[in-house]
Design a protein around this motif. Structure first.
Motif, short mmCIF file in Angstrom:
data_model
loop_
_atom_site.label_atom_id
_atom_site.label_comp_id
_atom_site.label_asym_id
_atom_site.label_seq_id
_atom_site.Cartn_x
_atom_site.Cartn_y
_atom_site.Cartn_z
N GLU A 13 0.82 -1.27 -0.12
CA GLU A 13 0.22 -0.12 -0.30
C GLU A 13 1.06 1.37 -0.02
OE1 GLU A 13 -2.85 -0.04 3.13
OE2 GLU A 13 -3.66 -1.91 2.43
N ALA A 14 1.91 1.42 0.71
CA ALA A 14 2.98 2.47 0.93
C ALA A 14 3.59 2.77 -0.54
CB ALA A 14 4.00 2.22 1.93
N VAL A 15 3.80 1.59 -1.23
CA VAL A 15 4.61 1.62 -2.56
C VAL A 15 3.73 2.25 -3.42
CG1 VAL A 15 5.34 0.12 -4.44
CG2 VAL A 15 6.22 -0.26 -2.10
N GLU A 16 2.33 1.76 -3.45
CA GLU A 16 1.44 2.33 -4.26
C GLU A 16 0.97 3.55 -4.06
OE1 GLU A 16 -1.47 2.36 -7.24
OE2 GLU A 16 -0.03 0.95 -6.97
N GLN A 17 0.70 4.02 -2.78
CA GLN A 17 0.47 5.48 -2.31
C GLN A 17 1.62 6.54 -2.67
OE1 GLN A 17 -1.22 5.39 1.60
NE2 GLN A 17 -2.82 4.22 1.09
N CYS A 18 2.82 5.94 -2.50
CA CYS A 18 3.81 7.08 -2.42
C CYS A 18 4.72 7.03 -3.91
CB CYS A 18 4.77 6.76 -1.60
SG CYS A 18 4.27 6.95 0.33
N GLY A 19 4.28 5.94 -4.86
CA GLY A 19 5.05 5.79 -6.00
C GLY A 19 6.49 5.36 -5.88
N LEU A 20 6.72 4.50 -4.85
CA LEU A 20 8.07 4.20 -4.53
C LEU A 20 8.41 3.09 -5.66
CD1 LEU A 20 7.84 3.43 -0.52
CD2 LEU A 20 8.80 5.19 -1.87
N ASP A 21 9.67 3.15 -5.93
CA ASP A 21 10.40 2.02 -7.14
C ASP A 21 11.28 1.24 -6.52
OD1 ASP A 21 12.39 3.85 -6.77
OD2 ASP A 21 12.39 4.33 -8.92
N LEU A 22 11.36 1.04 -5.04
CA LEU A 22 12.34 0.29 -4.44
C LEU A 22 12.08 0.60 -3.01
CD1 LEU A 22 15.16 -1.15 -4.79
CD2 LEU A 22 16.33 0.98 -4.51
N VAL A 23 12.24 -0.72 -2.33
CA VAL A 23 12.11 -0.45 -0.87
C VAL A 23 13.41 -1.19 -0.24
CG1 VAL A 23 9.57 -0.77 -0.87
CG2 VAL A 23 10.90 -2.67 -0.51
N GLN A 24 13.48 -0.77 1.38
CA GLN A 24 14.48 -1.40 2.09
C GLN A 24 13.97 -1.82 3.10
OE1 GLN A 24 17.80 1.23 4.42
NE2 GLN A 24 18.42 0.98 2.07
N LEU A 25 14.35 -3.16 3.40
CA LEU A 25 13.85 -3.96 4.66
C LEU A 25 14.90 -4.10 5.27
CD1 LEU A 25 11.98 -7.07 2.60
CD2 LEU A 25 10.99 -4.81 3.39
N HIS A 26 14.48 -3.75 6.71
CA HIS A 26 15.41 -3.81 7.93
C HIS A 26 15.03 -4.49 9.05
CE1 HIS A 26 18.45 -0.47 7.58
NE2 HIS A 26 17.54 -0.02 6.55
N GLY A 27 13.88 -5.34 9.05
CA GLY A 27 13.52 -6.32 10.05
C GLY A 27 13.72 -7.48 10.10
N LYS A 28 13.01 -8.21 10.54
CA LYS A 28 12.98 -9.68 10.76
C LYS A 28 12.27 -10.42 9.38
CE LYS A 28 14.93 -9.31 14.88
NZ LYS A 28 16.39 -9.06 14.95
N GLU A 29 11.96 -9.79 8.38
CA GLU A 29 11.19 -10.32 7.46
C GLU A 29 11.83 -11.50 6.71
OE1 GLU A 29 12.37 -7.18 7.36
OE2 GLU A 29 10.62 -5.90 7.50
N GLY A 30 13.04 -11.57 6.72
CA GLY A 30 13.84 -12.59 6.23
C GLY A 30 14.26 -12.32 4.69
N MET A 31 15.14 -13.06 4.32
CA MET A 31 15.94 -12.86 2.83
C MET A 31 14.40 -13.17 1.76
SD MET A 31 18.86 -11.60 2.06
CE MET A 31 19.71 -12.12 3.02
N GLN A 32 13.65 -14.11 2.18
CA GLN A 32 12.51 -14.31 0.97
C GLN A 32 11.66 -13.18 0.83
OE1 GLN A 32 13.36 -15.99 3.82
NE2 GLN A 32 14.63 -17.79 3.30
N ALA A 33 11.40 -12.41 1.81
CA ALA A 33 10.63 -11.33 1.69
C ALA A 33 11.13 -10.17 0.82
CB ALA A 33 10.25 -10.64 3.10
#
Length: 166
Positions: A13-33
């Motif tokens: 939702e944030a990607v869509e609303q903000c028009g992001l073209d790349l994200v950075q994952l800093h949490g415990k999401e795991g490599m597969q996320a």
């Protein structure tokens, strides 16, 4: 956008609303996320390199562990310092063994280095590692949360000069 331990729907939702073209994952999401299915855009995965408070003591098998854990999902890997025994991540002001980043890059992984970077060491970091990118925050602050514009300029100038020389 930078996300830590967020639900995939929230990220999309944030990607869509903000028009992001790349994200950075800093949490415990795991490599597969760190993929387009989870985030709806390519993702950079942050990996903490655990060290002692003085920057020593990075695990000698860190590269092998990372290579075993890394999937083809992330667009790039961002290596940052974490202090052994600390629950806080990032903003340590401590560098890790840059040889780890160099070895990962030699395996074809785009690597971004962070952790303890500042105007006084950015040239050495870029020349020695030749990373895909660099990340800085506390290394250019005059006080927590407030960037020093001259430090930012000096950092960027040093990184650019070193990249040309490398």
């Amino acid at each position: 956008g930078v996300f830590q331990n967020q639900d995939p729907e929230y990220i999309r939702e944030a990607v869509e609303q903000c028009g992001l073209d790349l994200v950075q994952l800093h949490g415990k999401e795991g490599m597969q996320a760190a993929n387009v299915k989870y985030c709806s855009v390519p993702a950079i995965r942050v990996v903490d390199i655990e060290t002692n408070e003085d920057g020593s003591g990075s695990a000698s098998d860190a590269v092998e562990k990372l290579l075993g854990a890394i999937t083809t999902d992330p667009f790039a890997i961002l290596l940052d310092t974490s202090i052994k025994g600390s629950k806080d991540g990032g903003g340590t002001g401590v560098t890790f063994d840059w040889g780890i980043a160099e070895k990962l890059q030699n395996h074809g992984l785009p690597v971004i280095i962070a952790g303890g970077l500042k105007p006084s060491n950015i040239k050495d970091a870029v020349k020695s590692v030749q990373p895909w990118g660099v990340d800085v925050s506390s290394g250019v602050e005059e006080k927590p949360g407030k960037k020093d514009h001259n430090s930012v300029k000096s950092f960027v100038k040093g990184a650019r000069e070193a990249a040309v020389e490398a």
